[in-house]
Design a protein around this motif. Structure first.
Motif, PDB file in Angstrom:
ATOM      1  N   GLY A 167     -10.106   9.734 110.727  1.00 22.43           N
ATOM      2  CA  GLY A 167     -11.367   9.166 110.591  1.00 22.43           C
ATOM      3  C   GLY A 167     -12.701   9.405 111.228  1.00 22.43           C
ATOM      4  O   GLY A 167     -13.444   9.385 111.907  1.00 22.43           O
ATOM      5  N   GLY A 168     -11.636  10.205 112.408  1.00 27.32           N
ATOM      6  CA  GLY A 168     -12.099  10.533 113.972  1.00 27.32           C
ATOM      7  C   GLY A 168     -12.707   9.300 114.600  1.00 27.32           C
ATOM      8  O   GLY A 168     -13.778  10.403 115.301  1.00 27.32           O
ATOM      9  N   GLY A 169     -12.653   8.636 114.861  1.00 23.57           N
ATOM     10  CA  GLY A 169     -12.950   8.000 115.583  1.00 23.57           C
ATOM     11  C   GLY A 169     -11.960   7.351 116.593  1.00 23.57           C
ATOM     12  O   GLY A 169     -10.744   8.343 116.316  1.00 23.57           O
ATOM     13  N   SER A 170     -11.985   6.369 117.522  1.00 25.81           N
ATOM     14  CA  SER A 170     -10.951   6.539 118.544  1.00 25.81           C
ATOM     15  C   SER A 170      -9.678   5.448 117.606  1.00 25.81           C
ATOM     16  O   SER A 170     -10.607   4.077 117.299  1.00 25.81           O
ATOM     17  N   ALA A 171      -8.658   5.512 118.633  1.00 22.25           N
ATOM     18  CA  ALA A 171      -7.250   4.956 117.817  1.00 22.25           C
ATOM     19  C   ALA A 171      -7.764   3.122 117.828  1.00 22.25           C
ATOM     20  O   ALA A 171      -8.398   2.341 118.599  1.00 22.25           O
ATOM     21  N   GLY A 172      -7.707   2.717 116.754  1.00 22.86           N
ATOM     22  CA  GLY A 172      -8.353   0.951 117.059  1.00 22.86           C
ATOM     23  C   GLY A 172      -9.776   0.216 116.960  1.00 22.86           C
ATOM     24  O   GLY A 172      -9.735  -0.509 117.422  1.00 22.86           O
ATOM     25  N   LYS A 173     -10.583   1.224 116.945  1.00 21.39           N
ATOM     26  CA  LYS A 173     -11.895   0.919 117.104  1.00 21.39           C
ATOM     27  C   LYS A 173     -11.882   1.002 115.496  1.00 21.39           C
ATOM     28  O   LYS A 173     -12.527   1.511 114.497  1.00 21.39           O
ATOM     29  N   ALA A 174     -13.064   0.130 115.164  1.00 25.36           N
ATOM     30  CA  ALA A 174     -13.949   0.093 114.119  1.00 25.36           C
ATOM     31  C   ALA A 174     -15.973   0.358 114.514  1.00 25.36           C
ATOM     32  O   ALA A 174     -16.443  -0.179 115.097  1.00 25.36           O
ATOM     33  N   PRO A 175     -16.093   0.439 113.182  1.00 23.93           N
ATOM     34  CA  PRO A 175     -17.998   0.312 113.210  1.00 23.93           C
ATOM     35  C   PRO A 175     -17.994  -0.707 113.542  1.00 23.93           C
ATOM     36  O   PRO A 175     -17.547  -2.229 113.558  1.00 23.93           O
ATOM     37  N   ILE A 176     -19.283  -1.121 114.280  1.00 20.80           N
ATOM     38  CA  ILE A 176     -20.073  -1.858 115.013  1.00 20.80           C
ATOM     39  C   ILE A 176     -21.137  -2.575 114.191  1.00 20.80           C
ATOM     40  O   ILE A 176     -21.930  -2.176 113.548  1.00 20.80           O
ATOM     41  N   ASP A 177     -21.085  -3.815 113.757  1.00 21.76           N
ATOM     42  CA  ASP A 177     -21.943  -4.654 112.959  1.00 21.76           C
ATOM     43  C   ASP A 177     -23.537  -4.467 114.074  1.00 21.76           C
ATOM     44  O   ASP A 177     -23.483  -5.964 114.246  1.00 21.76           O
ATOM     45  N   VAL A 178     -24.582  -3.106 114.155  1.00 23.02           N
ATOM     46  CA  VAL A 178     -25.384  -3.180 115.530  1.00 23.02           C
ATOM     47  C   VAL A 178     -26.151  -4.718 114.236  1.00 23.02           C
ATOM     48  O   VAL A 178     -27.204  -5.342 115.752  1.00 23.02           O
ATOM     49  N   CYS A 179     -26.309  -4.648 113.413  1.00 19.80           N
ATOM     50  CA  CYS A 179     -27.458  -5.811 112.646  1.00 19.80           C
ATOM     51  C   CYS A 179     -27.305  -7.312 113.112  1.00 19.80           C
ATOM     52  O   CYS A 179     -28.192  -8.077 112.806  1.00 19.80           O
ATOM     53  N   SER A 180     -25.833  -7.125 113.374  1.00 18.34           N
ATOM     54  CA  SER A 180     -25.789  -8.617 114.232  1.00 18.34           C
ATOM     55  C   SER A 180     -26.421  -9.192 115.194  1.00 18.34           C
ATOM     56  O   SER A 180     -26.299 -10.125 115.810  1.00 18.34           O
ATOM     57  N   PHE A 181     -26.752  -8.015 115.839  1.00 15.56           N
ATOM     58  CA  PHE A 181     -27.287  -8.881 117.392  1.00 15.56           C
ATOM     59  C   PHE A 181     -28.164  -9.464 117.458  1.00 15.56           C
ATOM     60  O   PHE A 181     -28.497 -10.204 118.172  1.00 15.56           O
ATOM     61  N   PHE A 182     -29.442  -9.626 116.593  1.00 20.32           N
ATOM     62  CA  PHE A 182     -30.611  -9.990 116.785  1.00 20.32           C
ATOM     63  C   PHE A 182     -30.568 -11.372 115.476  1.00 20.32           C
ATOM     64  O   PHE A 182     -30.397 -10.700 114.208  1.00 20.32           O
ATOM     65  N   THR A 183     -31.292 -11.834 116.122  1.00 20.74           N
ATOM     66  CA  THR A 183     -31.686 -13.238 114.887  1.00 20.74           C
ATOM     67  C   THR A 183     -32.747 -13.146 113.751  1.00 20.74           C
ATOM     68  O   THR A 183     -33.568 -12.206 114.565  1.00 20.74           O
ATOM     69  N   ASP A 184     -33.061 -13.677 112.744  1.00 25.08           N
ATOM     70  CA  ASP A 184     -34.701 -12.915 112.684  1.00 25.08           C
ATOM     71  C   ASP A 184     -35.798 -13.428 113.406  1.00 25.08           C
ATOM     72  O   ASP A 184     -36.818 -13.359 113.594  1.00 25.08           O
ATOM     73  N   ALA A 185     -35.545 -14.167 113.742  1.00 24.15           N
ATOM     74  CA  ALA A 185     -36.756 -15.099 114.970  1.00 24.15           C
ATOM     75  C   ALA A 185     -36.917 -14.198 115.957  1.00 24.15           C
ATOM     76  O   ALA A 185     -38.030 -13.969 116.686  1.00 24.15           O
ATOM     77  N   GLU A 186     -36.233 -13.516 116.963  1.00 28.04           N
ATOM     78  CA  GLU A 186     -36.004 -11.793 117.715  1.00 28.04           C
ATOM     79  C   GLU A 186     -36.602 -11.303 117.267  1.00 28.04           C
ATOM     80  O   GLU A 186     -37.518 -10.623 117.982  1.00 28.04           O
TER      81      GLU A 186
END
Length: 178
Positions: free
Chosen positions: A48-67
């Motif tokens: 899949g072109g990525g590094s072994a053992g790596k997965a997509p990062i859920d960047v949308c989970s980094f900040f709350t709605d309030a932030e």
């Protein structure tokens, strides 16, 4: 003297035939090894072109709605783009066009923990504290040790937006590492 047109036509025809024969052929590179398209990757090679053992990062989970609301005056749903080994998220208010965009690059997009060389066509380099730089309102930085990352707060507030983005970097680094 003969006309160069017949020779030119033969060369052009030969080029077109070669291109047609090569259509669909190609290679990919995995760990420095060329692999013909359609062939299996060598044993132990990442898929899949990525590094072994790596997965997509859920960047949308980094900040709350309030932030998000505190930054752009509303809390729209984040729109994710997931990579094999990284990701992005953009929160955009369609009413005022204010937005927050965070990008976490794939592994090894910041080789040796260093930002890529500055493109002089962007004008003078605008360095920020702690190894960051301003690239037209977005803040570029290294996170996770070797990932090129960026964050941009866009509310038409100029330097205030850049300062707000800089303030978000520690949180992003804490989610990704380094």
């Amino acid at each position: 003297m003969t006309s160069p047109a017949p020779t030119l036509r033969v060369l052009l025809l030969g080029s077109l035939v070669s291109a047609a024969l090569l259509t669909g052929c190609g290679t990919s590179v995995t760990n420095g090894t060329a692999i013909p398209v359609g062939a299996a990757a060598p044993a132990g090679a990442p898929s899949g072109g990525g590094s072994a053992g790596k997965a997509p990062i859920d960047v949308c989970s980094f900040f709350t709605d309030a932030e998000v609301k505190k930054l752009i005056e509303s809390a729209p749903r984040g729109r994710a783009t997931k990579l094999d080994d990284g990701g992005t998220c953009m929160w955009e208010d369609p009413q005022n066009a204010f937005s927050l965009t965070v990008e976490v690059g794939q592994t090894d997009t910041a080789i040796n923990g260093t930002l890529p060389e500055w493109d002089p066509s962007l004008g003078p380099e605008r360095n920020l504290p702690n190894g960051m730089r301003d690239i037209n309102g977005a803040v570029e930085f290294v996170c996770g040790g070797n990932r090129l990352c960026s964050v941009q707060v866009a509310t038409n507030s100029g330097q205030h937006d850049v300062d707000a983005a800089v303030a978000l970097v520690p949180k992003i680094r804490s989610k990704v590492g380094g």
